[in-house]
Design a protein around this motif. Structure first.
Motif, PDB file in Angstrom:
ATOM      1  N   GLY A 300       0.787  -1.223   0.000  1.00 56.77           N
ATOM      2  CA  GLY A 300       0.000   0.000   0.000  1.00 56.77           C
ATOM      3  C   GLY A 300       0.817   1.270   0.000  1.00 56.77           C
ATOM      4  N   ARG A 301       2.123   1.145  -0.144  1.00 62.05           N
ATOM      5  CA  ARG A 301       2.966   2.341  -0.161  1.00 62.05           C
ATOM      6  C   ARG A 301       3.017   2.858  -1.593  1.00 62.05           C
ATOM      7  N   SER A 348       0.322  -2.745  -6.573  1.00 58.36           N
ATOM      8  CA  SER A 348      -0.559  -2.931  -5.419  1.00 58.36           C
ATOM      9  C   SER A 348      -1.836  -3.657  -5.817  1.00 58.36           C
ATOM     10  N   LYS A 441      -5.013  -2.715   3.591  1.00 58.80           N
ATOM     11  CA  LYS A 441      -4.052  -1.611   3.553  1.00 58.80           C
ATOM     12  C   LYS A 441      -3.936  -1.042   2.137  1.00 58.80           C
ATOM     13  N   ASP A 444      -7.213   0.908   1.374  1.00 55.34           N
ATOM     14  CA  ASP A 444      -7.227   2.178   2.121  1.00 55.34           C
ATOM     15  C   ASP A 444      -6.291   3.202   1.496  1.00 55.34           C
ATOM     16  N   SER A 445      -5.139   2.747   1.037  1.00 49.82           N
ATOM     17  CA  SER A 445      -4.184   3.691   0.444  1.00 49.82           C
ATOM     18  C   SER A 445      -4.691   4.267  -0.870  1.00 49.82           C
ATOM     19  N   HIS A 446      -5.677   3.609  -1.484  1.00 48.39           N
ATOM     20  CA  HIS A 446      -6.282   4.106  -2.731  1.00 48.39           C
ATOM     21  C   HIS A 446      -7.621   4.793  -2.461  1.00 48.39           C
TER      22      HIS A 446
END
Length: 480
Positions: A300-301, A348, A441, A444-446
């Motif tokens: 998710g980074r 991802s 994760k 959520d990161s998107h």
């Protein structure tokens, strides 16, 4: 009932506006009444003037006849009685035109017309040669006729005076009410102005205080961001340690245990051999756990540079190709829609679908062939009902991954996305319980959402909601 400052100000201005409108309407009525009163007064003066002219000319004509009767001087008959009658008739017609809006006065004028007709005849007869006895009789008839005309004229003048009086009384009423009305409206407007000034001043001071607090919060936020960046750096260091330094002791333990088994296998008692086997198994699990933890820290980074339009259908085909051997071994059937293009990190998204498919394969039911159905729909944020109001007009893709595996209890729907949380023992199903945590994760990161729905013995369904377009920082700041 509590009213906000803006509502109070709007209410105050509404009251002030209403008072000003009422005062304006009242002033208009006063001015209109004043003009009507002036017009009525002019009208009464004009009627009185015309009646006075008619009366005066009649009296002048009678005086001329009397002078002629006494002196027999024909100069008294110049102008003639016919010409004098024509003059009186013109004044009468003008008077008729002036009072055409008053039926009562018109009726009086009808009566006056009959009296004037009689008077005209008397004037015509009085101007002719006649005996003295007949002249005396004509004078008496003329006086009697003139008295009737004077009475009718006074009646008409009284009507005009009564109308003027009514208008004057109405004007007096409005005049008396106008001054207090203007005073009260001005006072109310002044009070509302003072109240608005005090309220706005208070609101301005409050706004300054809020801005000061916001600046303080921004400073705290910057400090927290700096602390978060520092924490991220420490996590990076931890990830490095986990991937290198912690792996080294595990490799040594594994190496020493292998040597111990090879060199002293025959000399070790059965209990010692069993302990060594358990140690080796624990080392293997420890290595897997460290690797999974490292994967989770990196999952998710994403950076703005890594966000690109991703063809989700092509990506899903690549994931299925990577899992081809496992799918064939498990005899898995996968059906999927043509998915849209979504902005995000290709790597991802690949990991997301690979973990979800691997999860379905792991928890397949032994009693039936595993079937996985992937379908989607594009909806707006408002239709979802779970996004902020500022993103109601954005488009989202809702992807559902359904399987007919062993399922799970719905009460554990949130728990399965937590790191290291397992619903089954390690002896039943392998793994560390980190795969779905990585999926959450990534979603959520998107700026998306992930949900799980389970039915024990029937299967599970995972719903992934992703925005079709990722907003950049400028969009977010402009929105705020």
């Amino acid at each position: 009932m509590h009213f906000s400052v803006h509502k109070k100000i709007r209410l105050g201005f509404f009251i002030a506006f209403t008072v000003i409108v009422a005062a304006s309407v009242f002033s208009y009525l006063v001015a209109k009444n004043l003009l009507d009163n002036a017009g009525r007064l002019n009208h009464a003066i004009e009627v009185s003037k015309r009646l006075e002219v008619i009366t005066r000319q009649l009296k002048e004509a009678e005086a001329a006849i009397r002078g002629y009767a006494l002196t027999k001087d024909s100069a008294f008959l110049d102008p003639s009685m016919q010409e004098r009658s024509n003059r009186i008739e013109r004044e009468y017609l003008l008077l008729r035109q002036i009072t055409n809006d008053n039926p009562v006065q018109q009726r009086h004028l009808d009566t006056l017309r009959r009296l004037l007709a009689i008077k005209y005849q008397q004037l015509q007869l009085g101007g002719e040669n006649s005996t003295q006895l007949k002249q005396l009789s004509d004078v008496k008839e003329g006086e009697k006729s003139m008295d009737l005309i004077d009475n009718k004229v006074r009646d008409m003048i009284r009507i005009e005076e009564s109308l003027v009086q009514e208008k004057s009384e109405l004007f007096h009423f409005f005049s008396v009410m106008w001054v207090p009305m203007i005073f009260i409206s001005s006072l109310v407007a002044i009070l509302i102005g003072i109240y608005s000034y005090i309220t706005l001043t208070r609101e301005f001071k409050l706004q300054l205080h809020i801005e000061s607090r916001m600046k303080s919060y921004q400073r705290d936020l910057q400090q927290n961001i700096s602390l978060l960046n520092k924490t991220n750096q420490e996590l990076e260091q931890f990830a490095y340690v986990a991937s290198h330094d912690l792996q080294e002791p595990l490799r040594k333990i594994s190496t020493f245990s292998d040597r111990l088994q090879m060199k002293y296998k025959d000399q070790l008692p059965p209990d010692a051999t069993q302990l060594i086997d358990r140690m080796v198994s624990a080392v293997s699990r420890m290595r897997v756990l460290i690797n999974d933890l490292l994967i989770f820290s990196r999952a998710g980074r994403i950076t703005p540079e890594s966000i690109t339009p991703v063809d989700m259908t092509k990506l899903l085909q690549e994931v299925i190709s990577d899992l081809e051997v496992t799918l064939e071994e498990k005899n898995v059937q996968i059906k999927y829609d043509q998915l849209p293009v979504i902005e995000g990190s290709d790597t991802s998204f690949h990991q997301l679908f690979q973990n979800l498919l691997a999860n379905s394969i792991k928890f397949a039911s032994p009693d039936r062939r595993l079937e996985i159905n992937i379908h989607h729909e594009v909806v707006t944020g408002k239709e979802l009902g779970i996004v902020k109001e500022s993103r109601w007009n954005d488009s989202y893709c809702r992807i559902s991954l359904d399987d007919n595996g062993i399922g799970f209890e719905q009460a554990y729907a949130d728990r399965i996305f937590l790191i290291f949380q397992r619903l089954h023992g390690i002896s039943e199903y392998s793994g560390t319980g980190i795969g779905l945590a990585i999926c959450k994760k990534i979603v959520d990161s998107h700026n998306g959402f992930i949900q799980a729905h389970g039915d024990p013995g029937k299967g599970a369904s995972f719903v992934i909601i992703l925005p079709l377009r990722q907003r950049n920082r400028n969009d977010e700041s402009a929105e705020q």
